[in-house]
Each structure stands twice: as C-alpha cells, then as structure tokens.
Motif scaffolding. Sequence first.
Motif, mmCIF file in Angstrom:
data_model
loop_
_atom_site.group_PDB
_atom_site.id
_atom_site.type_symbol
_atom_site.label_atom_id
_atom_site.label_comp_id
_atom_site.label_asym_id
_atom_site.label_seq_id
_atom_site.Cartn_x
_atom_site.Cartn_y
_atom_site.Cartn_z
ATOM 1 N N ILE A 1 0.814 -1.211 0.000
ATOM 2 C CA ILE A 1 0.000 0.000 0.000
ATOM 3 C C ILE A 1 0.854 1.270 0.000
ATOM 4 C CG2 ILE A 1 -1.841 1.263 1.178
ATOM 5 C CD1 ILE A 1 -2.630 -1.485 -0.015
ATOM 6 N N THR A 2 1.914 1.283 0.798
ATOM 7 C CA THR A 2 2.750 2.490 0.901
ATOM 8 C C THR A 2 3.836 2.546 -0.161
ATOM 9 O OG1 THR A 2 4.367 1.491 2.429
ATOM 10 C CG2 THR A 2 2.382 2.494 3.392
ATOM 11 N N GLN A 3 4.129 1.374 -0.763
ATOM 12 C CA GLN A 3 5.234 1.262 -1.725
ATOM 13 C C GLN A 3 6.574 1.659 -1.098
ATOM 14 O OE1 GLN A 3 5.294 0.089 -5.341
ATOM 15 N NE2 GLN A 3 3.781 -0.954 -4.035
ATOM 16 N N ARG A 4 6.674 1.359 0.204
ATOM 17 C CA ARG A 4 7.920 1.576 0.942
ATOM 18 C C ARG A 4 8.148 0.412 1.889
ATOM 19 N NH1 ARG A 4 5.858 7.005 1.751
ATOM 20 N NH2 ARG A 4 5.085 6.301 3.789
ATOM 21 N N GLY A 5 9.393 0.148 2.202
ATOM 22 C CA GLY A 5 9.710 -0.866 3.186
ATOM 23 C C GLY A 5 9.492 -0.341 4.598
ATOM 24 N N LEU A 6 9.551 -1.224 5.592
ATOM 25 C CA LEU A 6 9.309 -0.816 6.979
ATOM 26 C C LEU A 6 10.331 0.210 7.469
ATOM 27 C CD1 LEU A 6 8.247 -4.009 8.970
ATOM 28 C CD2 LEU A 6 6.836 -2.075 8.274
ATOM 29 N N ALA A 7 11.585 0.052 7.080
ATOM 30 C CA ALA A 7 12.610 1.002 7.524
ATOM 31 C C ALA A 7 12.317 2.399 7.000
ATOM 32 C CB ALA A 7 13.988 0.534 7.073
#
Length: 408
Positions: A63-69
């Motif tokens: 959904i965010t197109q980002r990793g957790l970091a």
Amino acid sequence: MKGNWKKYLGPGPLVAAAFIGPGTVTVCTLAGVNFGYDLLWALALSVFTTIVLQEMAARIGLITQRGLASNLSVTIQKSVWRFFSLTLVLLAIVLGNAAYEAGNISGGALGAEIFLDLTKIELGKLQINPLNVLIGVFALVLLFSGSYTLIIRFLTGLVILMSLAFVVSAILVQPPLSALLQGFVPRIQGDQIITIVALIGTTVVPYNLFLHSGLVAKRWQNLEDLKYVRTDTMIAVVLGGLVSMAIVVTGVAGASIEVNSAVDLAKGLEPLLGGKLAKYFIAFGLFAAGITSAVTAPLAASMVITESFGCSSDIKGMGMKGSIGIVLGLGLVFSSLGIRPVQLITLAQLANGILLPLLSGYVIWLVNRKSLMKGFENSLGMNLLSMIIWLITLLLGFLSILKVFGII
C-alpha cells in the motif's frame, strides 16, 4: 487466464529461506532429540504468528510502496524517538545479521563437508575453511548480480529442494501418526521453556519483516495485487513451518545417539536406518539452509541500512552493494578465520528480544493508519488477533532477554 499463476510468485520463498537457516536446523534437531514430538505445537504457533505479522508487513509494503525502515523514518517525526528507533533497528538488524552470517556460512559448510571435505588452509594460528570462502563468494556473486528476479528464482528452487530433503528424511524415519498428533497438543514443562523460546524465535524473525515489506513493494504496485501478496506469504511460511516440523521429526530418531548438531544426526542415522540416504538428505538440507540464509541475511540488513538513511534500496545501487559487501564480508571473516562472535551474537539476541515486541507493535500501529493504508487497515477481528500476537512477541522478547542474562 493463461500465465496468471506467475502473479502469485513473489518474495515469499525468501521469507522461508531466511528463517530456515543452520540455527533453525540445529534447534529443531535438538528439540526432536531431547523432547520427541512434544514441541510440534510450539512450531505450529510460531507459523501462525509469523503469517499474521508477515501479512501485515507485506500489506504495508504494497500500500505504501515503501519498506518498513523507510516508513519508520518517515512516520516517526520526533527526533529523540526517531533516533532511538533507527539506532535500535540498525543495532539489531545490521549487527545481528553480520554476526549470524558467520553461522550461516559455517553451517552450510558443515553440510557440504559430508559430500566434499577440502583441506583446511593453515595461516599461522589461523585456519581457513575453503568451503566457507566458496559459500561466501557464491552468495556475494549472486547478490551482486543486481537482479531480484534471479535471486528469488534461485532461492525458490533451493528452498524446494531443501524442503524435499528434510521431508524425505522425516518419511524415512517413519514416525507413528498417533505420536505426531499428540505433539500438537500444547503442554509445557520447566525444562522445555528455553527450547520453546528458541523454536519460536527462529521462526518469528524481526529482519524478515523488513525484508518482506521492501521486496513486496518492488514486486507488486497495484492495490488489487493484495490477494497475490497474501497467497505468496501464506504458502511460503507454511512451507517453512512444515520443513521445521520435518526436522523435529527426523531429530526424534536421533534420541538414542549422541547428537549436538544436524551433522551429528546425519552421520548417526546412517546405521539406524540401514542406509546412507538419510545422511545425505540431511546434509544437503543443512547445506541449502546455510546458502539461502547466507544470501537473505546481508540482503535484509542492506535494505535496512539504505532505507534508514533515505538512500535507494535498488540492489544495483552502490549503497546496497556496499552494505551487502560489509555484512557478508564480516560474516565471511568470522567464519573463515575461526572467530566466534559470541559477544556480538549475544548482543544481537538482546537487541532482537527488545526489537520484536517494539517492531510488531509499530507494524500494528502503522497498518491501522487510515491516511496511509487507504482503506486496507486491519479489521476489528484482525486487531484483536494482532494484540494477542503482540502479547506473544512481548513474552518471547522478555524470555529472550532473560536467556541472554542466564536467568532461565
């Protein structure tokens, strides 16, 4: 519809490859040797817990197109908490993976020695194992290929072969069905607590959440791909859990012999089963576990490093390659030169014990942010389940810390 099945192929096998390392093989082996089938329920619980946490982390990545970091860096704005969070993550993931990489490489070499025992190279008081070097160099070449597709395909094939090796070994042991079923009935004795913590801890791995979310963002971009993400996740984690259970089952057969590792079990089962097949299956499984974890550990650590500092996590980038080289290089040095990073591993276990409940709590908070998840937040039922999972990770983290300080 032709070719749609390919959409289901994602980074899930890397998740399975990451948590089935030589450490997992050893822990599961000793669980079977010391306690028979009694702790299969603990593995089943860890598989369920892992599915819930990995699904949320993967959903965030999609959904965010980002990793957790990256999300950690973006969503925590207060400088003190941001510094504390990123420092803890870097300490646990980077330092931990560098230390554990030595075990991955050494474990893979132990399995390979059943097939090929190369002469050690003496340099003064130092002893270099050529198999360690070959495994480390192979992992480095694969990661430096700059292709996530190639890495995923290779590890998928190796995970399948590893799974077959351990499952066939378990079948050769011919476990009684009634005893197997009884092993899934939860019961705890005092002398089992440390092993239960180890079994769950080798499956619910903090760095897997970072690795999975980042790779999902690279594999899928559309919201309607969520069904593929979930299917890929569930199949991979369940497969990994079945492999772990097969190792426990095989370990039960080694209860009558002196077993301190999977290599001892591989050698010891040969006369018990009247043939060499089990020995080679277990040895190959250990070798494959070492190779797969030797690839995923530096990959995950490098994604955390680059995302934490706002750099690109493109595997072709210099930031990723430099980070991979450092993490893998440290592991190779520790394993090849016979250095045992006990203090590093102890520190990593302590940091992971603290990080797991904090990170799982952060994932639950993040997945419920409406502004971020665009209608894909947790349902009420999922949140209730998530809170139970969080309490489990809190207990696990607490017990891990007690274990590090020798209290249990």
